[in-house]
Design a protein around this motif. Structure first.
Motif, PDB file in Angstrom:
ATOM      1  N   THR A   1     -12.765 -31.843  30.950  1.00  0.00           N
ATOM      2  CA  THR A   1     -12.173 -32.163  29.115  1.00  0.00           C
ATOM      3  C   THR A   1     -12.309 -33.505  28.367  1.00  0.00           C
ATOM      4  O   THR A   1     -12.112 -35.063  29.109  1.00  0.00           O
ATOM      5  CB  THR A   1     -10.389 -31.762  29.788  1.00  0.00           C
ATOM      6  OG1 THR A   1     -10.457 -30.869  30.554  1.00  0.00           O
ATOM      7  CG2 THR A   1     -10.325 -31.866  28.420  1.00  0.00           C
TER       8      THR A   1
ATOM      9  N   TRP B   1     -14.276 -29.148  26.198  1.00  0.00           N
ATOM     10  CA  TRP B   1     -15.129 -28.978  27.587  1.00  0.00           C
ATOM     11  C   TRP B   1     -16.193 -29.299  27.504  1.00  0.00           C
ATOM     12  O   TRP B   1     -17.062 -28.444  27.432  1.00  0.00           O
ATOM     13  CB  TRP B   1     -14.176 -27.172  28.306  1.00  0.00           C
ATOM     14  CG  TRP B   1     -14.457 -26.937  29.452  1.00  0.00           C
ATOM     15  CD1 TRP B   1     -14.137 -27.711  30.545  1.00  0.00           C
ATOM     16  CD2 TRP B   1     -15.381 -26.122  30.382  1.00  0.00           C
ATOM     17  NE1 TRP B   1     -14.322 -27.770  32.183  1.00  0.00           N
ATOM     18  CE2 TRP B   1     -14.728 -26.919  32.076  1.00  0.00           C
ATOM     19  CE3 TRP B   1     -15.623 -24.922  29.899  1.00  0.00           C
ATOM     20  CZ2 TRP B   1     -15.276 -25.663  32.551  1.00  0.00           C
ATOM     21  CZ3 TRP B   1     -16.118 -24.075  30.506  1.00  0.00           C
ATOM     22  CH2 TRP B   1     -16.196 -24.402  31.962  1.00  0.00           C
TER      23      TRP B   1
ATOM     24  N   ARG C   1     -19.743 -28.889  30.204  1.00  0.00           N
ATOM     25  CA  ARG C   1     -19.781 -28.406  31.184  1.00  0.00           C
ATOM     26  C   ARG C   1     -21.360 -28.128  30.952  1.00  0.00           C
ATOM     27  O   ARG C   1     -22.057 -27.267  30.053  1.00  0.00           O
ATOM     28  CB  ARG C   1     -19.345 -26.592  31.637  1.00  0.00           C
ATOM     29  CG  ARG C   1     -20.188 -25.515  32.587  1.00  0.00           C
ATOM     30  CD  ARG C   1     -18.545 -26.074  33.944  1.00  0.00           C
ATOM     31  NE  ARG C   1     -18.913 -25.365  34.877  1.00  0.00           N
ATOM     32  CZ  ARG C   1     -19.082 -25.523  35.985  1.00  0.00           C
ATOM     33  NH1 ARG C   1     -18.477 -26.979  36.219  1.00  0.00           N
ATOM     34  NH2 ARG C   1     -19.296 -24.492  36.763  1.00  0.00           N
TER      35      ARG C   1
ATOM     36  N   ARG D   1     -20.842 -28.942  25.335  1.00  0.00           N
ATOM     37  CA  ARG D   1     -19.760 -29.202  24.881  1.00  0.00           C
ATOM     38  C   ARG D   1     -18.777 -28.141  24.559  1.00  0.00           C
ATOM     39  O   ARG D   1     -19.392 -27.798  22.761  1.00  0.00           O
ATOM     40  CB  ARG D   1     -19.202 -30.439  23.868  1.00  0.00           C
ATOM     41  CG  ARG D   1     -20.040 -30.354  23.289  1.00  0.00           C
ATOM     42  CD  ARG D   1     -19.993 -31.763  22.322  1.00  0.00           C
ATOM     43  NE  ARG D   1     -21.095 -31.659  21.011  1.00  0.00           N
ATOM     44  CZ  ARG D   1     -20.869 -31.810  19.602  1.00  0.00           C
ATOM     45  NH1 ARG D   1     -19.860 -32.526  19.012  1.00  0.00           N
ATOM     46  NH2 ARG D   1     -21.999 -31.956  19.031  1.00  0.00           N
TER      47      ARG D   1
ATOM     48  N   VAL E   1     -12.180 -26.990  22.541  1.00  0.00           N
ATOM     49  CA  VAL E   1     -10.847 -26.615  23.548  1.00  0.00           C
ATOM     50  C   VAL E   1      -9.713 -26.461  22.367  1.00  0.00           C
ATOM     51  O   VAL E   1      -9.692 -27.029  21.308  1.00  0.00           O
ATOM     52  CB  VAL E   1     -10.262 -27.603  24.380  1.00  0.00           C
ATOM     53  CG1 VAL E   1      -9.309 -26.617  25.022  1.00  0.00           C
ATOM     54  CG2 VAL E   1     -11.175 -27.906  25.336  1.00  0.00           C
TER      55      VAL E   1
ATOM     56  N   VAL F   1      -3.525 -28.896  27.492  1.00  0.00           N
ATOM     57  CA  VAL F   1      -3.623 -28.792  28.395  1.00  0.00           C
ATOM     58  C   VAL F   1      -3.383 -29.873  29.437  1.00  0.00           C
ATOM     59  O   VAL F   1      -3.024 -30.985  29.295  1.00  0.00           O
ATOM     60  CB  VAL F   1      -5.457 -29.840  27.921  1.00  0.00           C
ATOM     61  CG1 VAL F   1      -6.290 -30.625  28.959  1.00  0.00           C
ATOM     62  CG2 VAL F   1      -6.261 -28.955  27.067  1.00  0.00           C
TER      63      VAL F   1
ATOM     64  N   LEU G   1      -8.564 -23.329  30.319  1.00  0.00           N
ATOM     65  CA  LEU G   1      -8.739 -24.561  31.671  1.00  0.00           C
ATOM     66  C   LEU G   1      -7.994 -24.446  32.395  1.00  0.00           C
ATOM     67  O   LEU G   1      -8.498 -25.268  33.527  1.00  0.00           O
ATOM     68  CB  LEU G   1      -9.630 -26.080  30.708  1.00  0.00           C
ATOM     69  CG  LEU G   1     -10.277 -25.635  29.961  1.00  0.00           C
ATOM     70  CD1 LEU G   1      -9.925 -27.003  28.469  1.00  0.00           C
ATOM     71  CD2 LEU G   1     -11.504 -25.748  30.030  1.00  0.00           C
TER      72      LEU G   1
END
Length: 466
Positions: A334, A344, A346, A350, A353, A359, A385
């Motif tokens: 994050t 986030w 990955r 991006r 969120v 979070v 998340l």
């Protein structure tokens, strides 16, 4: 009745005159639009960013005018050396026929530098910082304002010479693998030093005119280039990101930048056919007794960031594939941008969120340059998340995301079936891993598992607009 017709006639005449005025205005606007890309880029950038103030100048200039011009942005950070700065700028104006813009970042000088910059309105763009942001901070503000397709970082205590920028450009553009290019000079540490004997600046220019004859045979690949004069492509900047503002005042930030560039598969080159004059270490010498303390502190920061410097240098020297800095960051983390938005990260994408305040995972600050290079994916809710942290798959009997430590103390992150060495304690802390449990494993086991890229710490950003 006649009076009404007269009034209508005047109205029609007024509208006709207004139409003529509008057509003239549109013609002038069209004529302006047909000017060169450099002229348009310079006018737009200057109009929006000349004073670098908020909310109009600096931020608007960067956001509203993204189209670079075909030329070089010369970024000059400065502090309390007004006469040297003036000499530097005058030499650029005299010896740089190539398309360029000059951007000066003043780090809260007290010697009249601000007044000088204001007197240069229309000839350069500038930002006047309220506090000393150091060399890295000043360079970063300038890079954010820059509009050129190539970028130059130049010390304020330099005097450029005939043919300097053209020669450096020829070197840089000759090979897509060349990342950073720098000249030789009279005062520097390392391989860029050449012996000179000129007694004054006039003689220096005569020496340089003979010296600066473009010759590819004099381009030398090297392991290190000092930051007094660096030329690189915008494309490289968008991959490597900003200078690290964890280095205070000055020293070591150029070594850090060079190392990151090499890790991206780019080469460092000394253009030995190009000479500029360098007074040398003026701002650092002004620190007097504090100079040693600043250097030692930055050396310590460098060591904390990179861990085993010979090891990471060897990896950088062996790197040939073009990469982005984000590939050296963990997967599935994050992160936060300069506008406070959470993402986030990955597989290089991006994901915004939602419900960010919920979070519970560590959040790492990245620059807008890092984030802008990652495509935007679908939004992810904070609850998803938080749950995913406990639902990781297993590899080799260990859960994905486990920290593994060998007997000699080196730490690795198990990520998608590969082990990635976390190069330093600062890298661990940057990603929120310093409190995560560590599993002790046999070093031979680690050596037998597939290896991924090492995990680096992102740059420290003191400014909140990067």
């Amino acid at each position: 009745m006649k009076m009404k017709r007269a009034v209508k006639g005047k109205a029609r005449a007024g509208r006709a005159q207004a139409g003529v005025f509008r057509r003239r205005k549109n013609f002038k606007r069209l004529r302006r639009m047909k000017s060169s890309p450099y002229d348009r880029g310079y006018r737009n950038g200057f109009r929006a960013g000349r004073e670098g103030g908020l909310p109009y100048g600096f931020e608007t200039g960067v956001i509203a005018f993204r189209q670079p011009f075909e030329g070089t942005s010369i970024v000059i950070p400065t502090y309390n050396q007004c006469e040297l700065l003036r000499q530097c700028i005058e030499s650029i104006k005299q010896y740089t026929p190539e398309r360029h813009e000059i951007i000066v970042i003043d780090n809260a000088s007290t010697d009249g530098t601000a007044d000088y910059l204001k007197s240069m309105t229309g000839q350069l763009r500038y930002r006047i910082n309220k506090t000393n942001a150091g060399f890295s901070g000043g360079v970063n503000q300038g890079l954010k304002m820059a509009c050129g397709t190539t970028l130059m970082v130049l010390n304020n205590d330099t005097v450029v010479t005939k043919g300097w920028l053209g020669n450096l450009q020829k070197c840089l553009q000759s090979d897509e693998r060349f990342g950073l290019v720098g000249p030789v000079t009279n005062y520097i540490s390392g391989e860029q030093l050449v012996a000179t004997s000129y007694p004054n600046i006039a003689e220096m220019h005569r020496f340089a005119e003979t010296f600066n004859q473009s010759d590819p045979q004099k381009w030398q690949k090297t392991a290190r280039i000092t930051g007094f004069c660096l030329l690189f492509r915008r494309e490289l900047f968008e991959r490597v990101g900003f200078f690290d503002e964890g280095f205070e005042i000055g020293n070591c930030e150029d070594d850090d930048f060079c190392l990151r560039v090499k890790l991206l598969g780019a080469q460092l080159v000394i253009a030995r056919d190009t000479f500029i004059h360098h007074v040398g270490s003026v701002s650092m010498k002004a620190l007097d007794s504090n100079m040693g303390a600043v250097y030692e502190k930055n050396q310590q920061f460098y060591g904390r960031k990179w861990g085993s410097v010979p090891e990471i240098n060897a990896e950088a020297d062996a790197q040939t594939a073009p990469r982005r800095m984000v590939q050296y960051y963990p997967n599935g983390v994050t992160v936060k941008g300069n506008n406070g938005a959470l993402y986030w990260l990955r597989d290089g994408i991006r994901h915004p969120v939602t419900a960010a305040e919920q979070v519970k995972l560590p959040v790492t600050r990245l620059s807008h340059v890092d984030l802008r290079g990652c495509p935007v994916g679908g939004a992810v809710h904070a609850d998803e998340l938080n749950r995913s942290a406990g639902d990781a798959p297993d590899y080799y009997g260990y859960r994905d995301g486990t920290l593994l430590q060998a007997e000699e103390g080196r730490t690795f992150l198990l990520e998608q079936g590969k082990v990635r060495r976390v190069i330093s304690g600062q890298a661990l802390a940057s990603w929120g891993y310093e409190r995560r449990p560590v599993v002790q494993v046999d070093g031979h086991l680690l050596g037998a598992l597939p290896a991924g890229l090492p995990i680096l710490a992102p740059v420290v950003l003191q400014a909140d607009n990067l």
